[in-house]
Design an enzyme around this catalytic site. Structure first.
Site, PDB file in Angstrom:
ATOM      1  N   ASP A   1       0.857  -1.179   0.000  1.00 37.95           N
ATOM      2  CA  ASP A   1       0.000   0.000   0.000  1.00 37.95           C
ATOM      3  C   ASP A   1       0.899   1.236   0.000  1.00 37.95           C
ATOM      4  O   ASP A   1       1.881   1.302   0.736  1.00 37.95           O
ATOM      5  CB  ASP A   1      -0.891  -0.026   1.236  1.00 37.95           C
TER       6      ASP A   1
ATOM      7  N   ASP B   1      -7.898  -7.492   0.890  1.00 34.61           N
ATOM      8  CA  ASP B   1      -6.992  -7.461   2.043  1.00 34.61           C
ATOM      9  C   ASP B   1      -7.741  -6.849   3.211  1.00 34.61           C
ATOM     10  O   ASP B   1      -8.656  -6.042   3.016  1.00 34.61           O
ATOM     11  CB  ASP B   1      -5.734  -6.631   1.749  1.00 34.61           C
TER      12      ASP B   1
ATOM     13  N   CYS C   1     -13.748 -27.110  10.730  1.00 36.97           N
ATOM     14  CA  CYS C   1     -12.495 -26.483  10.317  1.00 36.97           C
ATOM     15  C   CYS C   1     -11.333 -27.457  10.509  1.00 36.97           C
ATOM     16  O   CYS C   1     -11.139 -27.982  11.610  1.00 36.97           O
ATOM     17  CB  CYS C   1     -12.249 -25.206  11.120  1.00 36.97           C
TER      18      CYS C   1
ATOM     19  N   CYS D   1      -8.117 -26.755  10.458  1.00 27.38           N
ATOM     20  CA  CYS D   1      -6.867 -26.074  10.789  1.00 27.38           C
ATOM     21  C   CYS D   1      -6.227 -26.669  12.038  1.00 27.38           C
ATOM     22  O   CYS D   1      -6.902 -27.319  12.842  1.00 27.38           O
ATOM     23  CB  CYS D   1      -7.096 -24.573  10.958  1.00 27.38           C
TER      24      CYS D   1
ATOM     25  N   CYS E   1      -8.052 -25.921  15.394  1.00 27.57           N
ATOM     26  CA  CYS E   1      -9.303 -26.641  15.648  1.00 27.57           C
ATOM     27  C   CYS E   1      -9.078 -28.135  15.859  1.00 27.57           C
ATOM     28  O   CYS E   1      -9.870 -28.789  16.549  1.00 27.57           O
ATOM     29  CB  CYS E   1     -10.276 -26.406  14.498  1.00 27.57           C
TER      30      CYS E   1
ATOM     31  N   HIS F   1      -6.020 -19.497  13.305  1.00 28.29           N
ATOM     32  CA  HIS F   1      -7.322 -20.049  12.915  1.00 28.29           C
ATOM     33  C   HIS F   1      -8.067 -19.097  11.994  1.00 28.29           C
ATOM     34  O   HIS F   1      -8.628 -19.507  10.960  1.00 28.29           O
ATOM     35  CB  HIS F   1      -8.186 -20.337  14.142  1.00 28.29           C
TER      36      HIS F   1
END
Length: 381
Positions: A92, A266, A304, A306, A309, A335
């Protein structure tokens, strides 16, 4: 395929399934880019970032220009080597800071002069300097310097701001150094005024950029107004270039924007939420400080996959949050970013199957369903 280009695979209404080719790797779109403002995605290591499935991240040229300095990062091999991130990076330009640090800056046609929030020193940022800083950082995608206007704003002020940003965009285009696999994005402005958005998009397309961002939204206006601006702006942008909606990250906003043809996103939301004990799940956000989680052995989200989890219970995450342990912020950020990457993967697959509307409706409905029923309280001793 070499160079910087956008490859389109499938469409479902206005939504697009594509692939962005860059000097530093490919990005499957629609894609969500985690924010690493100061050369770090907060509470995340590069290895953790890769495990989430993220392919491209965002850093902030203004903040890196102040500390540790763009020239220093260039001497150390560029931003990717500096932060040990192997993939593409968008930087940015500092346009958002023109709004967020309005009390510390002076703006005119030449550029912006900031009083540094670190030490008070005078810092000048012109369109040419913004491009130079991003070149020193070796950003894969350079963003033009613009002015992100606040909301609400009067039409006359929005028009003057937008037209100045368009003149700055042309100066950025002239200052930009072409390199194979790198790109320069223009930024559409115009607040919530349809004719200003159209004028801005047409001006940028006339200048010619490698991709087009839509800025100045999600700054306080209602969601319906944001979607109205996307419905108007997206068709005015070239179909063969990526479209990037800046700073938008609530799941329902992302779903709605993908339906309208946006390719890149983003937002700081996933990691900021993680640092404040909030987890995003398929059933909406959870506050891990709430006492209802204290005895709950279940994962944050049973659907989930991940590491958080599969390895940790809500009760443990609640304990970390209440104790103020750093690991709590790390695990919840991890997560949340995994959740966002899975959301984008689901949206990409839905576009390929051409059933995005149904999937989007299902995902949106689940987001508003609320959390699982509370875990039963333990019986009295």
């Amino acid at each position: 395929m070499t160079g910087f280009c956008f490859e389109l695979f499938a469409e479902d209404g206005a939504a697009r399934r594509g692939r962005l080719h860059t000097a530093h790797g490919t990005v499957e779109t629609p894609a969500f880019m985690p924010v690493g403002t100061a050369a770090t995605v907060k509470a995340m290591t590069p290895a953790m970032m890769r495990q989430t499935g993220a392919e491209m991240i965002l850093a902030n040229a203004y903040h890196l220009m102040l500390r540790p300095g763009a020239e220093r990062i260039a001497r150390l091999g560029g931003l990717r080597r500096f932060m040990a991130w192997p993939g593409p990076i968008v930087t940015d330009s500092g346009g958002f800071q023109v709004m967020s640090l309005a009390a510390r800056r002076r703006l005119d046609e030449h550029g912006v002069v900031f009083s540094s929030h670190l030490d008070g020193r005078r810092v000048e940022l012109t369109p040419e300097r913004a491009v130079e800083v991003q070149d020193l950082l070796d950003a894969t995608v350079t963003m033009v310097l613009d002015e992100c206007p606040p909301w609400p704003i009067e039409r006359e002020a929005a028009a003057a701001s937008m037209r100045r940003s368009m003149r700055w965009a042309e100066r950025c285009r002239r200052a930009y150094r072409e390199r194979a696999g790198y790109g320069l994005f223009g930024i559409v402005q115009g607040s919530v005024f349809p004719e200003l958005r159209t004028e801005s998009a047409e001006t940028l397309v006339g200048i010619g950029f490698d991709g087009y961002a839509i800025g100045g939204l999600a700054v306080g206006e209602p969601q319906a107004r944001m979607f109205e601006m996307l419905d108007l702006t997206v068709p005015a942008l070239p179909a063969d270039r990526p479209r990037y909606l800046m700073g938008v990250g609530k799941p329902l906003d992302v779903i709605g924007a993908v339906l309208r043809g946006i390719d890149l996103f983003d937002c700081v939301l996933p990691t900021r939420a993680g640092r404040t004990a909030q987890a995003w799940t398929g059933r909406g956000p959870l506050n891990l400080r709430n006492a209802r989680h204290a005895d709950d052995p279940r994962p944050l989200d049973p659907d989930c996959p991940c590491p958080v989890c599969t390895e940790h219970a809500r009760a443990y995450l609640h304990h970390l949050a209440k104790a103020g342990e750093i690991l709590g912020a790390m695990l919840l950020s991890w997560h949340n970013l995994c959740y966002y990457q899975q959301l984008m993967a689901d949206l990409r697959a839905a576009i390929e199957r051409r059933d995005l509307a149904a999937v989007g409706e299902r995902l949106a409905g689940a987001q508003s369903a609320g959390d699982l029923e509370p875990w039963p309280e333990p019986a009295p001793a």
